[in-house]
Design an enzyme around this catalytic site. Structure first.
Site, mmCIF file in Angstrom:
data_model
loop_
_atom_site.group_PDB
_atom_site.id
_atom_site.type_symbol
_atom_site.label_atom_id
_atom_site.label_comp_id
_atom_site.label_asym_id
_atom_site.label_seq_id
_atom_site.Cartn_x
_atom_site.Cartn_y
_atom_site.Cartn_z
ATOM 1 C CG ASP A 146 -46.773 19.228 80.784
ATOM 2 O OD1 ASP A 146 -46.318 20.196 81.394
ATOM 3 O OD2 ASP A 146 -46.986 19.144 79.382
ATOM 4 C CG HIS A 190 -45.445 21.288 76.946
ATOM 5 N ND1 HIS A 190 -45.253 20.884 78.264
ATOM 6 C CD2 HIS A 190 -44.269 21.968 76.968
ATOM 7 C CE1 HIS A 190 -44.323 21.346 78.765
ATOM 8 N NE2 HIS A 190 -43.700 21.933 77.781
#
Length: 337
Positions: A162, A190
């Protein structure tokens, strides 16, 4: 001497991740384990002229669940003496599949592998890549707690992809192509809406036009879908995830070796790390990804940057927390049922 182990080394993430580990100057010994093909992967990588000595271990033929005595021996041989264990094992996402869809399959895989870590390398740093991370990290924690070897400072959910996406996608606006000069904190979890990129805290600062911000945030949150669609059913974000997993693993290894000043966002058990209680109180969850200072013992300190978020980011954080509560509860329930 540093021994690294990749569990799930023959898969789409595992193979490129193992390649990156093999050529790392920080790793002296590399052990690979999977339910199929690992000796071949290890043999292939062994021809690379690099520092790490490599060996591959495989489950007994046909033992896809990894439950036989022969498979247990393979896990023991792979894990004994490990300093860092990286777990990308599991099935990949397919078109239309969310991270939650992966849960029952990957949860069982992670549970079994962490049980082996608890037996054979209880003091190793464990880096969980297997999705859904928001649930598999709580599963790993519960397994380690049950075994009496849980060290919250050494259990990491790898959310680095990310961060990598945020650093990459912001280039189109900032024009800065040297990502070594760019820091974009990404917090939360996530998956989807639990991923919160804090572009307001990017360094150097970037002026993002209002009409581009929502699309940029969405692309970071759902970048995996972009790759799954582009691969048209042939896979998911394996190469970028392998890079991100290796990047985080190198940071952990450098810190274990004593290098100072290493800070990485990672999904951790907040009550067990310095600075975590404040974040747990602010969010109402026990697991959250925040920038963490790494050191020889693992997480030295979790940094609370939530208060610096702007109003738009605070709304994203609120949505993130709602999703995380459900994900975390699912993981704990699976591990303890």
């Amino acid at each position: 001497m540093v021994k690294a182990v990749v569990l799930g080394a023959s898969g789409g993430i595992g193979q490129p991740l193992s390649l990156l580990c093999k050529i790392s100057t920080l790793i002296d010994e590399l052990a690979l384990f999977d339910v199929v093909n690992t000796p071949g992967v290890a043999a292939d990588l062994s021809h690379i002229s690099s520092k790490a000595k490599i060996e591959g271990f495989v489950a007994a033929k046909g033992d896809m669940k990894g439950e036989t005595e022969e498979t247990e021996t393979a896990k023991k041989n792979a894990l004994t003496g490990a300093d860092v264990v990286i777990i990308p094992a599991g099935v990949p996402r397919k078109p239309g599949m969310t991270r939650d869809d992966l849960f029952n399959i990957n949860a069982g895989i992670v549970k079994g592998l962490v049980e082996a870590c608890a037996k054979y390398c209880p003091k190793a740093a464990i880096l969980v890549i297997s999705n859904p991370v928001n649930s598999t990290v709580p599963i790993a924690a519960e397994v380690l707690k049950k075994a009496g070897v849980f060290d919250p400072k050494k259990l990491f959910g790898v959310t680095t992809l990310d961060v990598v996406r945020a650093e990459t996608f912001i280039q189109d606006i900032s024009g800065e192509r040297n990502t070594d000069k760019v820091v974009v904190p990404v917090i939360g979890g996530h998956s989807g809406n639990t991923i919160v990129p804090l572009f307001s805290q990017a360094k150097p600062s970037v002026d993002i036009p209002g009409d581009k911000l929502d699309a940029l945030v969405h692309r970071v949150q759902f970048g995996g879908d972009e790759v799954v669609k582009a691969k048209d059913g042939a896979g998911s974000a394996t190469l970028s995830m392998a890079y991100a997993g290796f990047r985080f693993a190198e940071s952990v290894i450098k810190a274990l070796k004593g290098e100072k000043g290493i800070v990485e966002p990672t999904f951790v058990y907040l009550p067990g790390v310095s600075g975590g209680d404040e974040i747990a109180k602010a969010t109402g969850v026990d697991y959250f990804s925040v920038p963490c200072e790494l050191g020889p013992s693992g997480v030295e300190k979790a940094t609370n940057i939530l208060g610096s978020a702007n109003d738009n980011e605070k709304k994203l954080i609120d949505e993130c927390i709602k999703g995380l509560k459900t994900n975390i509860e699912s993981g704990v329930t699976f591990a303890t049922k």
